[in-house]
Write an enzyme that holds these catalytic residues in place. Structure first.
Site, PDB file in Angstrom:
ATOM      1  N   ASN A  43      -6.696   4.740   8.010  1.00 39.75           N
ATOM      2  CA  ASN A  43      -6.314   3.326   8.019  1.00 39.75           C
ATOM      3  C   ASN A  43      -6.999   2.617   6.859  1.00 39.75           C
ATOM      4  O   ASN A  43      -8.067   3.049   6.413  1.00 39.75           O
ATOM      5  CB  ASN A  43      -6.760   2.689   9.345  1.00 39.75           C
ATOM      6  CG  ASN A  43      -6.368   1.226   9.441  1.00 39.75           C
ATOM      7  OD1 ASN A  43      -5.261   0.835   9.059  1.00 39.75           O
ATOM      8  ND2 ASN A  43      -7.277   0.397   9.929  1.00 39.75           N
ATOM      9  N   MET A  73       0.327  -3.001  12.256  1.00 42.74           N
ATOM     10  CA  MET A  73      -0.427  -3.996  13.015  1.00 42.74           C
ATOM     11  C   MET A  73      -0.454  -3.727  14.521  1.00 42.74           C
ATOM     12  O   MET A  73      -0.413  -4.665  15.310  1.00 42.74           O
ATOM     13  CB  MET A  73       0.132  -5.390  12.722  1.00 42.74           C
ATOM     14  CG  MET A  73      -0.083  -5.803  11.285  1.00 42.74           C
ATOM     15  SD  MET A  73      -1.780  -5.510  10.718  1.00 42.74           S
ATOM     16  CE  MET A  73      -1.887  -6.618   9.351  1.00 42.74           C
ATOM     17  N   LYS A  74      -0.493  -2.451  14.892  1.00 44.78           N
ATOM     18  CA  LYS A  74      -0.664  -2.129  16.313  1.00 44.78           C
ATOM     19  C   LYS A  74      -1.849  -1.188  16.466  1.00 44.78           C
ATOM     20  O   LYS A  74      -2.164  -0.416  15.549  1.00 44.78           O
ATOM     21  CB  LYS A  74       0.605  -1.467  16.856  1.00 44.78           C
ATOM     22  CG  LYS A  74       1.691  -2.447  17.237  1.00 44.78           C
ATOM     23  CD  LYS A  74       2.786  -1.758  18.026  1.00 44.78           C
ATOM     24  CE  LYS A  74       3.769  -2.755  18.605  1.00 44.78           C
ATOM     25  NZ  LYS A  74       4.338  -3.676  17.632  1.00 44.78           N
ATOM     26  N   ILE A  75      -2.460  -1.252  17.648  1.00 45.41           N
ATOM     27  CA  ILE A  75      -3.584  -0.361  17.917  1.00 45.41           C
ATOM     28  C   ILE A  75      -3.033   1.031  18.250  1.00 45.41           C
ATOM     29  O   ILE A  75      -1.977   1.161  18.861  1.00 45.41           O
ATOM     30  CB  ILE A  75      -4.439  -0.953  19.065  1.00 45.41           C
ATOM     31  CG1 ILE A  75      -5.168  -2.190  18.541  1.00 45.41           C
ATOM     32  CG2 ILE A  75      -5.420   0.071  19.623  1.00 45.41           C
ATOM     33  CD1 ILE A  75      -5.730  -3.075  19.613  1.00 45.41           C
ATOM     34  N   HIS A  93      -8.418  -1.253   5.832  1.00 50.63           N
ATOM     35  CA  HIS A  93      -8.716  -2.559   6.421  1.00 50.63           C
ATOM     36  C   HIS A  93      -9.247  -3.488   5.332  1.00 50.63           C
ATOM     37  O   HIS A  93     -10.097  -3.077   4.534  1.00 50.63           O
ATOM     38  CB  HIS A  93      -9.758  -2.381   7.538  1.00 50.63           C
ATOM     39  CG  HIS A  93     -10.041  -3.676   8.233  1.00 50.63           C
ATOM     40  ND1 HIS A  93      -9.142  -4.252   9.099  1.00 50.63           N
ATOM     41  CD2 HIS A  93     -11.090  -4.531   8.134  1.00 50.63           C
ATOM     42  CE1 HIS A  93      -9.641  -5.399   9.517  1.00 50.63           C
ATOM     43  NE2 HIS A  93     -10.813  -5.598   8.955  1.00 50.63           N
ATOM     44  N   ASN A 146       0.845  -1.211   0.000  1.00 48.65           N
ATOM     45  CA  ASN A 146       0.000   0.000   0.000  1.00 48.65           C
ATOM     46  C   ASN A 146       0.875   1.253   0.000  1.00 48.65           C
ATOM     47  O   ASN A 146       0.598   2.217  -0.713  1.00 48.65           O
ATOM     48  CB  ASN A 146      -0.958  -0.003   1.190  1.00 48.65           C
ATOM     49  CG  ASN A 146      -2.224  -0.779   0.895  1.00 48.65           C
ATOM     50  OD1 ASN A 146      -3.066  -0.330   0.116  1.00 48.65           O
ATOM     51  ND2 ASN A 146      -2.362  -1.959   1.478  1.00 48.65           N
TER      52      ASN A 146
HETATM   53  C1  GAR Z   1      -3.289  -4.930   3.807  1.00 52.77           C
HETATM   54  O1  GAR Z   1      -4.136  -5.931   3.304  1.00 52.77           O
HETATM   55  C2  GAR Z   1      -4.033  -4.080   4.811  1.00 52.77           C
HETATM   56  O2  GAR Z   1      -5.378  -3.872   4.492  1.00 52.77           O
HETATM   57  C3  GAR Z   1      -3.901  -4.909   6.053  1.00 52.77           C
HETATM   58  O3  GAR Z   1      -2.584  -5.394   6.020  1.00 52.77           O
HETATM   59  C4  GAR Z   1      -2.179  -5.533   4.674  1.00 52.77           C
HETATM   60  C5  GAR Z   1      -0.869  -4.821   4.495  1.00 52.77           C
HETATM   61  O4  GAR Z   1      -0.331  -5.054   3.231  1.00 52.77           O
HETATM   62  N1  GAR Z   1      -4.151  -4.135   7.230  1.00 52.77           N
HETATM   63  C6  GAR Z   1      -4.775  -4.602   8.299  1.00 52.77           C
HETATM   64  O5  GAR Z   1      -5.176  -5.736   8.388  1.00 52.77           O
HETATM   65  C7  GAR Z   1      -4.930  -3.602   9.427  1.00 52.77           C
HETATM   66  N2  GAR Z   1      -5.977  -4.012  10.309  1.00 52.77           N
HETATM   67  P1  GAR Z   1       0.841  -4.155   2.673  1.00 52.77           P
HETATM   68  O6  GAR Z   1       1.943  -4.161   3.736  1.00 52.77           O
HETATM   69  O7  GAR Z   1       1.286  -4.867   1.434  1.00 52.77           O
HETATM   70  O8  GAR Z   1       0.315  -2.784   2.417  1.00 52.77           O
END
Ligand code: GAR
Length: 206
Positions: free
Chosen positions: A110, A93-95, A112, A16
């Protein structure tokens, strides 16, 4: 003209982050740069990529701090030192704690990998398949004090087929994530997002 500045927080591969970076370079998100990348994992692919791109990048290790608040204070400091206008959580991945939210009120986004409020938390794609939903997708939202909860900016829908696995669904969703995250950021810097309670109104669209 002074550029808008994004601060990215991530924990993993950073696809992302890369998509957003590409869209700032291409000028899809105008007059904006990624000013800093922060990771809570030293081996995050996104952190390596930021280095390669000569973007200031920091690994902030929770274990080196007395508590979570002190850890977050360090992150807030870095973001402020880099004069960040918008904090973008890209697979972080942290709150996010209350003090963090307060410091960047309505300025943290964010993404999701599910249609919130369905399947918050971890392993959303797996949960969606297990539940038997016909559609899932992704959500970009402003961050508030509760996890995966704040006002929704954009969503994209993806069909879930019986043959889908966690992996194939994740790939389909990720493709949409890369589009709508940049779109939401673009709208933000164009001043087109207005938060009214739980809702986000998009000027010229809603
Ligand atoms: C993505 O799918 C994002 O939506 C998810 O982690 C992945 C990161 O991918 N985020 C969550 O689950 C947050 N709750 P990336 O490192 O390739 O962007």
């Amino acid at each position: 003209m002074k550029k808008n500045k994004i601060g990215v927080l991530l924990s993993g591969r950073g696809s992302n982050f890369r998509a957003i970076l590409e869209n700032t370079k291409k000028g899809y998100i105008k007059n904006t740069e990624i000013a800093v990348v922060i990771s809570d994992k030293s081996d995050a692919g996104g952190l390596q990529y930021a280095k390669q791109e000569n973007i200031p990048s920091f690994f902030v290790n929770l274990k080196e701090f007395q508590n979570r608040d002190k850890y977050e204070e360090k992150i807030i400091d870095i973001l402020k030192n880099h004069e960040v206008d918008l904090v973008v959580l890209a697979g972080y991945m942290k709150i996010i704690g209350e003090n963090f939210v307060k410091n960047f009120k309505n300025r943290i986004m964010n993404i999701h990998p599910a249609l919130l409020p369905s399947f918050p938390g971890l392993h959303s794609q797996k949960k969606a398949i297990k539940y038997g939903v016909r559609y899932s997708g992704c959500t970009v939202h402003f961050v508030d004090e509760k996890m995966d909860h704040g006002p929704i900016i954009l969503q994209a829908v993806v069909p879930v087929l019986q043959k889908d696995t966690e992996e194939t669904l994740s790939i389909k969703i990720l493709k949409e994530e890369h589009k709508i995250y940049s779109e939401a950021i673009k709208l933000f810097f164009e001043g087109k997002l207005e938060i009214r309670g739980r809702k986000v109104f998009i000027k010229g669209r809603d």
